[in-house]
Enzyme design. Structure first.
Site, PDB file in Angstrom:
ATOM      1  NE  ARG A  31      -3.896  -2.279   2.429  1.00 20.24           N
ATOM      2  CZ  ARG A  31      -3.944  -3.703   2.348  1.00 20.24           C
ATOM      3  NH1 ARG A  31      -2.641  -4.192   2.158  1.00 20.24           N
ATOM      4  NH2 ARG A  31      -4.871  -4.182   2.420  1.00 20.24           N
ATOM      5  CB  SER A 172     -11.628 -10.049   1.114  1.00 15.92           C
ATOM      6  OG  SER A 172     -10.600  -9.749   0.309  1.00 15.92           O
ATOM      7  CG  ASP A 320      -2.464 -13.943   5.650  1.00 18.27           C
ATOM      8  OD1 ASP A 320      -3.004 -14.554   4.878  1.00 18.27           O
ATOM      9  OD2 ASP A 320      -2.146 -12.577   5.649  1.00 18.27           O
ATOM     10  NE  ARG A 392       1.220 -15.526   4.987  1.00 14.15           N
ATOM     11  CZ  ARG A 392       2.171 -14.614   5.141  1.00 14.15           C
ATOM     12  NH1 ARG A 392       3.251 -14.667   5.738  1.00 14.15           N
ATOM     13  NH2 ARG A 392       1.827 -13.362   4.603  1.00 14.15           N
TER      14      ARG A 392
HETATM   15  C1  S3P Z   1      -4.184  -8.979   2.803  1.00 17.78           C
HETATM   16  C2  S3P Z   1      -5.439  -9.505   2.832  1.00 17.78           C
HETATM   17  C3  S3P Z   1      -5.622 -10.835   3.190  1.00 17.78           C
HETATM   18  C4  S3P Z   1      -4.510 -11.641   3.427  1.00 17.78           C
HETATM   19  C5  S3P Z   1      -3.312 -11.218   2.346  1.00 17.78           C
HETATM   20  C6  S3P Z   1      -3.153  -9.928   2.763  1.00 17.78           C
HETATM   21  C7  S3P Z   1      -3.984  -7.578   2.462  1.00 17.78           C
HETATM   22  O1  S3P Z   1      -6.309 -11.361   1.938  1.00 17.78           O
HETATM   23  O2  S3P Z   1      -4.709 -12.947   3.411  1.00 17.78           O
HETATM   24  O3  S3P Z   1      -2.031 -12.061   2.937  1.00 17.78           O
HETATM   25  O4  S3P Z   1      -2.964  -6.912   2.450  1.00 17.78           O
HETATM   26  O5  S3P Z   1      -5.098  -6.822   2.067  1.00 17.78           O
HETATM   27  P1  S3P Z   1      -7.883 -11.646   1.691  1.00 17.78           P
HETATM   28  O6  S3P Z   1      -8.382 -10.062   1.389  1.00 17.78           O
HETATM   29  O7  S3P Z   1      -7.988 -12.355   0.555  1.00 17.78           O
HETATM   30  O8  S3P Z   1      -8.447 -11.902   2.930  1.00 17.78           O
END
Ligand code: S3P
Length: 442
Positions: A31, A172, A320, A392
């Site tokens: 980000r 998500s 995660d 992981r």
């Molecule tokens: C993430 C959101 C999660 C996570 C990923 C990183 C993020 O995924 O599993 O490792 O940086 O927004 P999901 O949005 O698919 O849950």
């Protein structure tokens, strides 16, 4: 992106000891690059994750005309081009292994004047993208995918995006973020609501870059037509990387580790709570704010663990961490039950199936369910497992090897470089006995 085949052998070892700093947070690093690129002025990023996923995101912005300097490891200086300053890329944009990169970029690119194509590696090419295509299409975007809503994604430029009020059907943060990033370019207000709050880094970082946004757990709202202003970003250590060491020191008798300056955003620390419920001895020291995020040094000592039913409400806050949790559960006394975690089946691999297959090979009793598993703790044996190309899972089995009765050979570990460059060195430095490039029989 990762071409070289790497296998590991993790030998029984320990106790673990020492102080370590794990690399920067992956979610925040993605980000930071994106918002710094779209900001006006020059942003400095400190603690940037030098992983393949986040470097792929940086390369994508370079391909769209953003000058990004790397004066030293983990630092980036991003010369922002403003919200409308990106250039059309000459070729398709390769997100590598990164679901976060691809989904967030889909939202961001939907707002551009030019067409673009996002592609990814073998694993990313199997991951569902309809979850972003549907809400973005409702905002006015035109996005074509491969069969079944899979990558590559072709995003038509020049769309007139409209704000949306959207309730997420799956928990998500990636989908939420894609919608919010498209919302920067949309007319009117964009609101995302979520039944299960997810990580709020996009919201926090938009605010840090000066974009007006209202957010609270479960809800975020912004409107288009503002500007992002360059800022300094300090990226904390990634809790998801620290997680492997929290589990390792918890399960290896006599261990004590200190993990420095770990990011403790509450939307990330479900595993901390679950490990404590299982009996872990993890203490927080010197809690402080760093770059707008809560961080602390985590001291973890070995403690006997017992199985629990993982509260369903914790699942999004530890989404995660299940490969690490499954390993902790394998050595805990009694059963650990996980439910409400069907999302694990569409991560970098089907994490329920791949973990279950590997743990069974090590003699662990595990019952798979559609949305979770029951892991019956006991002894872990040596043997051959396959990570399924999932970073992981590779690191999870390296931790299992510490307490196994014999060596654990882990096939296909090169993707650890996507999120945790230098894992083997850091692990061996605190007492693991992990060797790379051993021939695997799987
Ligand atoms: C993430 C959101 C999660 C996570 C990923 C990183 C993020 O995924 O599993 O490792 O940086 O927004 P999901 O949005 O698919 O849950």
């Amino acid at each position: 992106m990762t071409t070289e085949r790497i296998d590991w052998i993790s030998h029984p070892a320990g106790p673990l000891g020492g102080e370590l700093t794990v690399p920067g947070d992956k979610s925040i690093s993605h980000r930071a690059i994106m918002l710094a690129a779209l900001a006006e002025g020059t942003s400095n990023i400190e603690g940037f994750l030098e992983g393949e996923d986040t470097r792929a995101t940086a390369r994508i912005f370079t391909d769209m005309g953003v000058r990004i300097e790397a004066p030293s490891a983990s630092r980036r200086v991003v010369h922002g081009v403003g919200l409308h300053g990106l250039h059309a890329p000459r070729a398709s944009l390769d997100c590598g292994n990164a679901g976060t990169g691809m989904r967030l970029l889909t939202g961001l690119l939907a707002g551009q004047a030019f067409d673009s194509t996002l592609s990814g590696d073998e694993s990313l090419s199997k991951r569902p993208m309809r979850r972003v295509i549907e809400p973005l299409s409702a905002m006015g975007a035109t996005i074509e995918s491969g069969a079944g809503g899979l990558p590559p994604l072709h995003i038509r430029g020049g769309a007139n995006l409209r704000g949306i009020d959207y309730e997420l059907p799956v928990a998500s943060a990636q989908v939420k973020s894609a919608i919010l990033l498209a919302g920067l370019y949309a007319s009117g207000e964009t609101e995302v609501r979520e039944a299960h709050p997810t990580r709020d880094y996009t919201e926090r970082m938009l605010a840090a870059f000066g974009w007006p946004i209202a957010f609270e757990p479960g809800r975020a709202r912004l409107s288009g037509g503002h500007r992002l202003r360059a800022t300094e970003v300090v990226v904390p250590s990634d809790f998801s990387s620290a997680a492997f060491f929290l589990v390792a020191a918890s399960i290896v008798p006599g261990s004590r580790l200190l993990l420095r300056a770990v990011g403790l955003n509450p939307r990330r620390t479900g595993l901390l709570q679950v490990l404590r419920l299982m009996g872990a001895d993890i203490r927080e020291h010197a809690a402080r704010e760093q770059g707008g995020e809560r961080v602390a040094d985590l001291e973890v000592r070995h403690a006997p663990l017992h199985g629990i039913d993982v509260p369903v409400d914790f699942v999004p806050d530890m989404i995660d961490e299940f490969p690490a949790l499954f390993v902790a559960a394998s050595v805990a006394q009694g059963a650990t039950r996980v439910s409400g975690a069907a999302e694990l089946r569409v991560k970098e691999s089907d994490r329920i199936a791949v973990m279950a297959q590997g743990l069974r090979r090590l003699g662990v009793a595990i019952d798979e369910t559609p949305d979770g598993a029951a892991i019956h703790g006991g002894a872990v044996g040596g043997g051959d497992v396959d990570s399924g190309g999932d970073h992981r899972i590779a690191m999870g089995f390296a931790v299992a090897g510490l307490v196994a009765r014999g060596a654990v050979r882990i096939a296909d570990c090169a993707n650890v470089a996507t999120s945790f460059p230098g894992f083997t060195e850091l692990a061996n430095g605190c007492g693991f006995a992990l060797t790379a490039n051993a021939p695997s029989t799987t």
